[in-house]
Design a protein around this motif. Sequence first.
Motif, PDB file in Angstrom:
ATOM      1  N   TRP A  30       0.990  -1.285   0.055  1.00 18.71           N
ATOM      2  CA  TRP A  30       0.183  -0.009  -0.045  1.00 18.71           C
ATOM      3  C   TRP A  30       0.798   1.257   0.174  1.00 18.71           C
ATOM      4  CZ3 TRP A  30      -4.242   1.118  -1.766  1.00 18.71           C
ATOM      5  CH2 TRP A  30      -5.098   2.410  -1.449  1.00 18.71           C
ATOM      6  N   ASP A  31       2.085   1.403   1.015  1.00 20.87           N
ATOM      7  CA  ASP A  31       2.427   2.544   1.087  1.00 20.87           C
ATOM      8  C   ASP A  31       3.941   2.127   0.374  1.00 20.87           C
ATOM      9  OD1 ASP A  31       0.979   4.304   2.990  1.00 20.87           O
ATOM     10  OD2 ASP A  31       1.304   2.711   4.046  1.00 20.87           O
ATOM     11  N   LEU A  47       8.935   2.998 -10.040  1.00 19.73           N
ATOM     12  CA  LEU A  47       7.751   2.508 -10.760  1.00 19.73           C
ATOM     13  C   LEU A  47       8.573   1.241 -11.500  1.00 19.73           C
ATOM     14  CD1 LEU A  47       6.028   5.547 -12.636  1.00 19.73           C
ATOM     15  CD2 LEU A  47       5.273   3.953 -10.611  1.00 19.73           C
ATOM     16  N   TYR A  93       6.095   7.721  -2.572  1.00 20.71           N
ATOM     17  CA  TYR A  93       5.817   7.292  -3.944  1.00 20.71           C
ATOM     18  C   TYR A  93       4.552   6.295  -4.105  1.00 20.71           C
ATOM     19  CZ  TYR A  93      10.302   9.600  -4.489  1.00 20.71           C
ATOM     20  OH  TYR A  93      11.392  10.523  -4.319  1.00 20.71           O
ATOM     21  N   GLY A  94       4.335   5.844  -2.682  1.00 20.56           N
ATOM     22  CA  GLY A  94       3.241   4.887  -2.775  1.00 20.56           C
ATOM     23  C   GLY A  94       1.927   5.259  -4.004  1.00 20.56           C
ATOM     24  N   TRP A 116       1.914   6.676  -6.662  1.00 18.64           N
ATOM     25  CA  TRP A 116       2.200   6.599  -8.070  1.00 18.64           C
ATOM     26  C   TRP A 116       2.219   4.998  -8.406  1.00 18.64           C
ATOM     27  CZ3 TRP A 116       1.459  10.923 -10.250  1.00 18.64           C
ATOM     28  CH2 TRP A 116       1.591  12.196  -9.782  1.00 18.64           C
ATOM     29  N   ILE A 117       2.722   4.401  -7.589  1.00 22.37           N
ATOM     30  CA  ILE A 117       2.675   2.998  -7.716  1.00 22.37           C
ATOM     31  C   ILE A 117       1.494   2.276  -7.707  1.00 22.37           C
ATOM     32  CG2 ILE A 117       3.721   0.986  -6.655  1.00 22.37           C
ATOM     33  CD1 ILE A 117       6.213   2.350  -5.723  1.00 22.37           C
ATOM     34  N   ARG A 118       0.750   2.837  -6.706  1.00 22.68           N
ATOM     35  CA  ARG A 118      -0.897   2.138  -6.818  1.00 22.68           C
ATOM     36  C   ARG A 118      -1.319   2.631  -8.048  1.00 22.68           C
ATOM     37  NH1 ARG A 118      -0.572   4.233  -1.313  1.00 22.68           N
ATOM     38  NH2 ARG A 118      -1.652   6.163  -1.738  1.00 22.68           N
ATOM     39  N   ARG A 119      -1.249   3.885  -8.758  1.00 22.36           N
ATOM     40  CA  ARG A 119      -1.693   3.999  -9.959  1.00 22.36           C
ATOM     41  C   ARG A 119      -1.074   3.004 -10.954  1.00 22.36           C
ATOM     42  NH1 ARG A 119      -3.455   9.661 -11.829  1.00 22.36           N
ATOM     43  NH2 ARG A 119      -2.690   8.796 -13.886  1.00 22.36           N
TER      44      ARG A 119
END
Lengths: 243, 180, 180
Positions: A123-124, B11, C71-72, C74-77
């Motif tokens: 999640w984070d 990313l 940056y969480g 952006w990674i979730r996106r």
Amino acid sequence: MEHIQDQTLYQVHLGDLFDGPMDLLVHLVKKNEVDIYDIPIASITQQYMEYLEWMKSVNIDVAGEFLVMAATLTYIKSRMLLPSHDEEGDEEDPRMEIVRPLAEYLQFKYAAEDLMERDRLDWDVFLRKGLNGVEAWPDGYPEGFTQVSLFQLIDAFQEIVKRVSPRYFLDVTPETISVRNRISQIADILEDRGSVTFRELFDTEVTKTDIIVTLLAILEMAKLQLIRIMQHVESGIIRIFRG
Amino acid sequence: MDNLKAIIESLLFVAETPLKLDKIKSVLEVADRKAIRDALSSLAEEYESDNRGFFLTEVAGGFQIRTRPEYGRWIRRLKETRPPRLSRAGMETLAIVAYKQPVLRSDVEFIRGVDSGGTLRTLLERGLIRIMGRRDLPGRPIIYGTTRKFLEIFDLKDLNELPTLKELKDLGETWPNDSR
Amino acid sequence: MDNLKAIIESLLFVAETPLKLDKIKSVLEVADRKAIRDALSSLAEEYESDNRGFFLTEVAGGFQIRTRPEYGRWIRRLKETRPPRLSRAGMETLAIVAYKQPVLRSDVEFIRGVDSGGTLRTLLERGLIRIMGRRDLPGRPIIYGTTRKFLEIFDLKDLNELPTLKELKDLGETWPNDSR
């Protein structure tokens, strides 16, 4: 008929709104902004009851735990009304019966929130994973194989039980598992050392259950001829050998 | 956007397939392709000059971070020590041996309803089960049990940690809103 | 060994679980634990000073590279991650198991005041809690505890890193979020 179906369709469980009576109580205490060590018991009890009534009126199935708590609150309320028998006032505040568990429950509610505030994985923060293994991992695994965890093993077990009759597994109980476990441990010892004295197997036992479990394990192993039990002619020492 | 390079690096780090420039562009909502391209080349250069254990490569129309080939032998050594993967049949057979041990091949086959000789052999080779002895029956059939390695791999202290059917049933169903 | 740091970095890069120092030692056949430890701290420092998109952290008894929390989003996106929903009941139960372990189902239910079988089962299936054994009581009830995965997910080195429970006297000043 249709009317009845409609009713059940809209039936909600109180547990969906509140996880239990403790959760509801926390909500009420919070809403009223009162100190949990000085809960206005009459008012909170009344609100609690009103809530249950409202739930019933909108067809919500009130679980037994909520009723038990209602009874406890009513009892505390009635005790508060009685004059204290102890002139010196040493008698414990009747509300403590509910305050203590409430305080403990609250501790864990906070702890759960603290956990949620950490940098949670996936999640984070994220890991590098799930690569199809082209680079640096050329020898991959054969297709159709998955990595295993204990729960997958248990799942596999449950699948079999679903497919075959559960009666094949009637003999799997906590008691028999502990005997099987002991058999496995004794087999480990015999694999390492070839033989062991009867006495030694009981050296580490602490409880009566452990002693019985070890004895049953030895008997089962002897029956299956996994072991031979021999007694030394002169010393009388009993020794167990691999079968 | 501040830290464009670091964000792109994060990313690249998590992407499971080579990351296309357009994908980065759409995720970050950055209009400037050149800025992304610059960040990528600068990452590639840094990995070289800093002598990192990995490098950035353009492959299959996208960008991917990969470990350096010269360290492949160490990585293979690391991977060799991983828990084995098992087929469905393997899991089933292992579960039966774990719960019913000491157990005969014929017992396993009676429960599973299929020949299990090959599966038992695989489990033996992988050190998950062992031969505990032989029954005093015609043909002297082998008695199987699980090994210490089995406990290690499934992270069990001992077999007492295996739950029984009844216990699993007593726990009831999972909460619907928790299961994904 | 030349390039010890880069080799360790490549191992960290591919490891699927936190990498223990002893594991690195045995894979690389390096006798010197201090050399490994030095390489690890120097990697951690470089990731900081070079403003990389990831950082090196010590978690669940090992070392792991993770993307930076900032940056969480952006990674979730990129991954189109949906929130990993554990219900409030699930989190509460998990907190109780974490702090009170080794713990019985009846202990959990005593504190929560409700049946917790389904919630425990969900946590078991998610690999957040485990069966640690059985209590020597009638029915041999199951003892629960948390797993390594629990430590990994909540970014804990070990259980000692759990913050101490709030003092009872401090309760009632601030309230838990009512996320209802």
